[in-house]
Design a protein around this motif. Structure first.
Motif, PDB file in Angstrom:
ATOM      1  N   GLY A   1       0.806  -1.207   0.000  1.00  0.00           N
ATOM      2  CA  GLY A   1       0.000   0.000   0.000  1.00  0.00           C
ATOM      3  C   GLY A   1       0.843   1.262   0.000  1.00  0.00           C
ATOM      4  O   GLY A   1       0.469   2.278   0.579  1.00  0.00           O
ATOM      5  N   GLY A   2       2.022   1.198  -0.618  1.00  0.00           N
ATOM      6  CA  GLY A   2       2.897   2.353  -0.727  1.00  0.00           C
ATOM      7  C   GLY A   2       3.831   2.555   0.455  1.00  0.00           C
ATOM      8  O   GLY A   2       4.635   3.490   0.447  1.00  0.00           O
ATOM      9  N   LYS A   3       3.770   1.682   1.473  1.00  0.00           N
ATOM     10  CA  LYS A   3       4.636   1.833   2.645  1.00  0.00           C
ATOM     11  C   LYS A   3       5.628   0.676   2.721  1.00  0.00           C
ATOM     12  O   LYS A   3       5.261  -0.478   2.502  1.00  0.00           O
ATOM     13  N   PRO A   4       6.887   0.964   3.077  1.00  0.00           N
ATOM     14  CA  PRO A   4       7.877  -0.115   3.215  1.00  0.00           C
ATOM     15  C   PRO A   4       7.575  -0.977   4.447  1.00  0.00           C
ATOM     16  O   PRO A   4       7.135  -0.476   5.489  1.00  0.00           O
ATOM     17  N   SER A   5       7.796  -2.272   4.316  1.00  0.00           N
ATOM     18  CA  SER A   5       7.495  -3.214   5.403  1.00  0.00           C
ATOM     19  C   SER A   5       8.260  -2.894   6.679  1.00  0.00           C
ATOM     20  O   SER A   5       7.794  -3.234   7.775  1.00  0.00           O
ATOM     21  N   SER A   6       9.399  -2.231   6.568  1.00  0.00           N
ATOM     22  CA  SER A   6      10.167  -1.870   7.766  1.00  0.00           C
ATOM     23  C   SER A   6       9.389  -0.926   8.677  1.00  0.00           C
ATOM     24  O   SER A   6       9.675  -0.824   9.866  1.00  0.00           O
ATOM     25  N   GLU A   7       8.369  -0.256   8.143  1.00  0.00           N
ATOM     26  CA  GLU A   7       7.568   0.680   8.932  1.00  0.00           C
ATOM     27  C   GLU A   7       6.420   0.017   9.685  1.00  0.00           C
ATOM     28  O   GLU A   7       5.874   0.615  10.603  1.00  0.00           O
ATOM     29  N   PHE A   8       6.029  -1.205   9.298  1.00  0.00           N
ATOM     30  CA  PHE A   8       4.839  -1.781   9.918  1.00  0.00           C
ATOM     31  C   PHE A   8       4.950  -3.247  10.324  1.00  0.00           C
ATOM     32  O   PHE A   8       4.189  -3.710  11.162  1.00  0.00           O
ATOM     33  N   LEU A   9       5.870  -3.989   9.751  1.00  0.00           N
ATOM     34  CA  LEU A   9       5.858  -5.441   9.943  1.00  0.00           C
ATOM     35  C   LEU A   9       6.006  -5.861  11.407  1.00  0.00           C
ATOM     36  O   LEU A   9       5.398  -6.834  11.842  1.00  0.00           O
TER      37      LEU A   9
ATOM     38  N   GLY B   1      -8.427 -12.573   3.215  1.00  0.00           N
ATOM     39  CA  GLY B   1      -9.610 -11.744   3.388  1.00  0.00           C
ATOM     40  C   GLY B   1     -10.542 -11.847   2.197  1.00  0.00           C
ATOM     41  O   GLY B   1     -10.220 -12.443   1.170  1.00  0.00           O
ATOM     42  N   ALA B   2     -11.706 -11.240   2.336  1.00  0.00           N
ATOM     43  CA  ALA B   2     -12.708 -11.263   1.271  1.00  0.00           C
ATOM     44  C   ALA B   2     -12.432 -10.197   0.205  1.00  0.00           C
ATOM     45  O   ALA B   2     -12.839 -10.356  -0.945  1.00  0.00           O
ATOM     46  N   ASP B   3     -11.746  -9.127   0.585  1.00  0.00           N
ATOM     47  CA  ASP B   3     -11.489  -8.034  -0.345  1.00  0.00           C
ATOM     48  C   ASP B   3     -10.064  -8.087  -0.880  1.00  0.00           C
ATOM     49  O   ASP B   3      -9.201  -8.752  -0.317  1.00  0.00           O
ATOM     50  N   GLU B   4      -9.818  -7.329  -1.946  1.00  0.00           N
ATOM     51  CA  GLU B   4      -8.470  -7.226  -2.488  1.00  0.00           C
ATOM     52  C   GLU B   4      -7.569  -6.503  -1.491  1.00  0.00           C
ATOM     53  O   GLU B   4      -8.014  -5.607  -0.770  1.00  0.00           O
ATOM     54  N   THR B   5      -6.305  -6.884  -1.473  1.00  0.00           N
ATOM     55  CA  THR B   5      -5.340  -6.201  -0.613  1.00  0.00           C
ATOM     56  C   THR B   5      -4.815  -4.965  -1.335  1.00  0.00           C
ATOM     57  O   THR B   5      -4.918  -4.870  -2.562  1.00  0.00           O
ATOM     58  N   PRO B   6      -4.219  -4.041  -0.589  1.00  0.00           N
ATOM     59  CA  PRO B   6      -3.467  -2.980  -1.264  1.00  0.00           C
ATOM     60  C   PRO B   6      -2.346  -3.602  -2.103  1.00  0.00           C
ATOM     61  O   PRO B   6      -2.001  -4.778  -1.922  1.00  0.00           O
TER      62      PRO B   6
END
Length: 121
Positions: free
Chosen positions: A41-49, A103-108
């Motif tokens: 979703g435009g963010k690097p995994s280092s910011e949220f993982l 999930g049921a919806d598409e991911t970012p």
């Protein structure tokens, strides 16, 4: 100091085993960034993982230990799974990263996946 593989027995030396153990503990554990990266979703995994739900399973085999690390997004259903193999008869670690939308919806958008995003010294 050079670390040479124990060529007489074919088994890794104690020093080699310790290096692998140290690397695995530093990169494949709760609360640490794994040695792979991606953009979600435009963010690097280092910011949220590190904030995602984390589960680790260990399977001990004769020639290797398998670590299965699972990271679940807090919303949406994305699951990132890293299967890491640590070999007992050679000083090596390998891993494979997979992405699954539960999930049921598409991911970012998932992009810029770097299977090995680490510094070796």
């Amino acid at each position: 100091m050079e670390h040479q593989h124990n060529q007489n027995s074919g088994m890794p030396t104690v020093s080699e085993q310790e290096q692998v153990k140290t690397y695995v503990a530093a990169h494949f554990a709760p609360g640490v960034l794994p040695p792979f990266s991606f953009t979600y979703g435009g963010k690097p995994s280092s910011e949220f993982l590190r904030d995602w739900e984390f589960h680790q399973e260990t399977k001990q085999g004769d020639a290797k230990t398998e670590l299965i690390l699972t990271y679940k997004a807090p919303t949406g259903g994305l699951v990132v799974r890293c299967t890491c193999e640590v070999f007992t008869d050679f000083p090596a670690v390998e891993w494979v990263v997979t992405f699954k939308n539960e999930g049921a919806d598409e991911t970012p958008i998932i992009e810029a996946h770097q299977p090995m995003d680490t510094t070796l010294t």
